[in-house]
Design a protein around this motif. Structure first.
Motif, PDB file in Angstrom:
ATOM      1  N   SER A 115     -21.943  14.904  22.058  1.00 18.60           N
ATOM      2  CA  SER A 115     -22.715  14.824  23.299  1.00 18.60           C
ATOM      3  C   SER A 115     -23.959  13.980  23.082  1.00 18.60           C
ATOM      4  CB  SER A 115     -23.113  16.222  23.773  1.00 18.60           C
ATOM      5  OG  SER A 115     -24.105  16.761  22.910  1.00 18.60           O
ATOM      6  N   THR A 116     -24.604  13.621  24.167  1.00 21.66           N
ATOM      7  CA  THR A 116     -25.831  12.824  24.067  1.00 21.66           C
ATOM      8  C   THR A 116     -26.960  13.599  23.388  1.00 21.66           C
ATOM      9  OG1 THR A 116     -26.345  13.522  26.332  1.00 21.66           O
ATOM     10  CG2 THR A 116     -25.291  11.374  26.065  1.00 21.66           C
ATOM     11  N   SER A 117     -26.824  14.923  23.287  1.00 20.05           N
ATOM     12  CA  SER A 117     -27.827  15.718  22.570  1.00 20.05           C
ATOM     13  C   SER A 117     -27.495  15.864  21.087  1.00 20.05           C
ATOM     14  CB  SER A 117     -27.939  17.116  23.198  1.00 20.05           C
ATOM     15  OG  SER A 117     -26.731  17.841  23.040  1.00 20.05           O
ATOM     16  N   THR A 158     -15.757  15.211  20.103  1.00 21.17           N
ATOM     17  CA  THR A 158     -16.712  14.395  20.850  1.00 21.17           C
ATOM     18  C   THR A 158     -18.137  14.795  20.487  1.00 21.17           C
ATOM     19  OG1 THR A 158     -16.697  15.944  22.717  1.00 21.17           O
ATOM     20  CG2 THR A 158     -15.162  14.075  22.812  1.00 21.17           C
ATOM     21  N   ALA A 204     -17.568  12.497  30.441  1.00 22.60           N
ATOM     22  CA  ALA A 204     -18.960  12.150  30.740  1.00 22.60           C
ATOM     23  C   ALA A 204     -19.885  12.886  29.782  1.00 22.60           C
ATOM     24  CB  ALA A 204     -19.291  12.513  32.184  1.00 22.60           C
ATOM     25  N   GLY A 205     -21.044  12.294  29.492  1.00 21.54           N
ATOM     26  CA  GLY A 205     -22.025  12.929  28.620  1.00 21.54           C
ATOM     27  C   GLY A 205     -21.715  12.817  27.145  1.00 21.54           C
ATOM     28  N   VAL A 206     -20.753  11.964  26.799  1.00 16.79           N
ATOM     29  CA  VAL A 206     -20.336  11.784  25.405  1.00 16.79           C
ATOM     30  C   VAL A 206     -20.704  10.383  24.943  1.00 16.79           C
ATOM     31  CG1 VAL A 206     -18.292  11.503  23.919  1.00 16.79           C
ATOM     32  CG2 VAL A 206     -18.485  13.496  25.416  1.00 16.79           C
ATOM     33  N   ASN A 207     -21.227  10.267  23.701  1.00 21.19           N
ATOM     34  CA  ASN A 207     -21.555   8.933  23.177  1.00 21.19           C
ATOM     35  C   ASN A 207     -20.936   8.648  21.809  1.00 21.19           C
ATOM     36  OD1 ASN A 207     -23.105  10.423  21.413  1.00 21.19           O
ATOM     37  ND2 ASN A 207     -25.075   9.709  22.199  1.00 21.19           N
ATOM     38  N   PRO A 246     -17.944   6.825  27.930  1.00 21.28           N
ATOM     39  CA  PRO A 246     -17.238   7.709  28.863  1.00 21.28           C
ATOM     40  C   PRO A 246     -16.263   6.935  29.745  1.00 21.28           C
ATOM     41  CG  PRO A 246     -19.550   8.305  28.765  1.00 21.28           C
ATOM     42  CD  PRO A 246     -19.414   7.030  27.984  1.00 21.28           C
TER      43      PRO A 246
END
Length: 540
Positions: free
Chosen positions: A383-385, A381, A415-418, A359
């Protein structure tokens, strides 16, 4: 609306199949026929199905891709909880609906086990699984078993349906218990062309030939909106037809009820997921198989890439030998279009292929292409999920008849992206051929990059990396050149540009004019560029 009836041509198919099946023997020694109503992919329109089925005293099994829940066109977690409260089974279908035979064993485990873990964490006792695209082998079966599932649904090839005569290996139904609980036999997915008589014939075929288990697989519930769609009116008529057949021994059950005999589901926690792969060396190309050469399963799609798109359009993909380098490239031709696009992007998985992202960082995508219509980069993108979402796109690049390299700097990663996936797309009539793609991190640290390239004389990959980094520094507007009114930024950028020019290897030597390591010089240039950005942020 009048529900269509079975056509004469389809009746002939069923007659031929009946002869084959009669010669092959009965599906089951018992007389009961069990029907399972399966709904795949958790599409938004399936929410109405819960009440439709429950109001008739029946239950269904919904196979959920946890990474798609809450995204456009799909159910929300609250809606799935409502389906469970109505008495329906919630089952697993991988995180991202990937074709499991095309990804690594680690990614297979992540897709299967992480999906089940996500369902269990929300109090959905997932014990049943279905393979996306019916893609399965013995190794994948063992992973499904190890992740704690009790069964897994396969597809087609054995049970007759309106579009298949099952190649002489016919059985009217799966046995109870099934021959292989982790690759249960079923008809192929229901198509928009199937009629009420088609659906009824699969049930009566089992009833008249020894009974057994018929798993029907529905996808989108809408009026001819997709190849794999069923109208609400057709579904309602079929649901009305089923309950009276209980008098003759035909019942509707969920997958879990069939496999576990109606007892409460046995929930086995999934094993810990495999560790994620080591973080990529950010000074180099973050893409796997960037030149599109590797195609391990020979399906024409390069390993770690996916052909994708959306909307209403007709298209053809080709693995072509008209490549920029190496032996192969990918070509897409759009022959008709009213909406949407077609694109080639890194496989949107959980870790094995999709590049990791941080992020706040901005990445640089490059690709070689030629086309008869404009192209643009498209980005997604993760997400972390594990959920993939549309992110951003570049401006258009013009049609070109010779190989041309284009470059795009992404927005800052949210934010919240991996993870991210970026590739070229077309959205007009015409063709695009693409090859030799890169995704670079221009903010790579010196320590990481030197570990990758060492302090060698700078040949081979290290020279290519240095040249690429130098070009980024010298051309990208976000490194400071936009702020021409500020002397500090102009001076810093000029200094960075000088270092970038110094890193360009002399032709045929692999070294700069001063003999210094090109990777080190490129990193110095990047450091100066970073300093310029920092100065600007402080002033702002």
């Amino acid at each position: 609306m009048r529900v269509p009836v079975h056509s004469a041509s389809r009746s002939l198919v069923y007659t031929a199949v009946a002869i084959l099946v009669a010669n092959a023997g009965s599906a089951s020694a018992g007389t009961q026929t069990v029907v399972t109503l399966g709904f795949d992919d958790a599409t938004a329109a399936q929410f109405q199905v819960g009440a439709m089925v429950a109001s008739r005293g029946l239950n269904a099994t919904f196979f959920v891709n946890s990474g798609r829940v809450g995204t456009s066109g799909h159910l929300t977690w609250d809606q799935i909880a409502t389906l469970q409260a109505q008495g329906h089974e919630i089952a697993g279908h991988t995180v991202n609906h990937v074709k499991l035979t095309t990804v690594s064993p680690d990614e297979q485990r992540r897709q299967i086990c992480d999906d089940r873990a996500a369902l269990l964490s929300r109090n959905f006792p997932a014990v049943s699984f279905a393979y996306p695209f019916a893609a399965v082998d013995a190794s994948i079966e063992s992973i499904v078993r190890a992740c704690g599932y009790s069964s897994a649904r396969g597809h087609g090839g054995h049970i007759p349906n309106p579009d298949s005569t099952c190649s002489g290996q016919c059985t009217w139904a799966e046995k109870i218990p099934p021959v292989d609980a982790f690759n249960t036999r079923s008809p192929s997915s229901i198509l928009s062309t199937w009629t009420l008589a088609d659906l009824q014939a699969m049930v009566t075929g089992a009833e008249q030939n020894g009974g057994g288990w018929i798993q029907l697989t529905f996808h989108k519930i809408c009026n001819a909106c997709d190849t794999y769609s069923t109208s609400p009116e057709l579904l309602a008529a079929f649901l009305d037809w089923l309950p009276p057949r209980a008098a003759g021994g035909t019942v509707v059950r969920t997958v879990a009820a069939v496999i576990q005999g109606g007892a409460p589901p046995v929930v086995i926690p999934p094993p810990p997921p495999p560790p994620p792969p080591p973080p990529p060396i950010s000074a180099g190309n973050l893409l796997k198989n960037p030149s599109l050469e590797s195609d391990a399963n020979g399906d024409g799609v390069p390993d770690c890439w996916q052909r994708t798109g959306y909307g209403s359009n007709s298209y053809t993909w080709t693995r072509t030998t008209d490549a920029h380098s190496g032996g192969f490239a990918q070509r897409v031709q759009i022959t008709a279009i009213s909406s949407g696009d077609r694109k080639l992007v890194p496989l949107k998985d959980l870790a094995s292929c999709a590049p990791a992202a941080t992020p706040g960082k901005r990445y640089v995508a490059t690709a070689w292409y030629k086309s008869t219509t404009p192209v643009r980069f498209a980005g997604y993108t993760r997400s972390t999920s594990g959920s993939w979402s549309w992110w951003a796109q570049s401006s258009e690049f013009p049609a070109v008849s010779t190989w041309t390299q284009v470059r795009w700097t992404t927005p800052a990663v949210p934010a919240g992206v991996n993870g991210i996936s970026v590739g070229l797309s077309i959205r007009q009539l015409g063709s695009m051929t693409v090859d030799d793609q890169e995704l670079l991190d221009p903010s790579a640290s010196a320590g990481t990059a030197v570990a990758a390239g060492g302090n060698s004389a700078g040949t081979g990959a290290s020279v290519q990396t240095a040249s690429a980094l130098a070009e980024i520094v010298s051309r990208e507007p976000f490194l400071g050149e936009e702020d021409g009114e500020n002397e500090d930024d102009e001076a810093a950028f000029a200094e960075a540009t000088a270092f970038a020019e110094a890193t360009t290897p002399a032709a045929g030597t692999g070294c700069t004019s001063g003999g210094a390591d090109p990777v080190s010089l490129a990193l110095m240039a990047l450091a100066l560029a970073s300093r310029a950005r920092a100065r600007r942020r402080i002033r702002e």
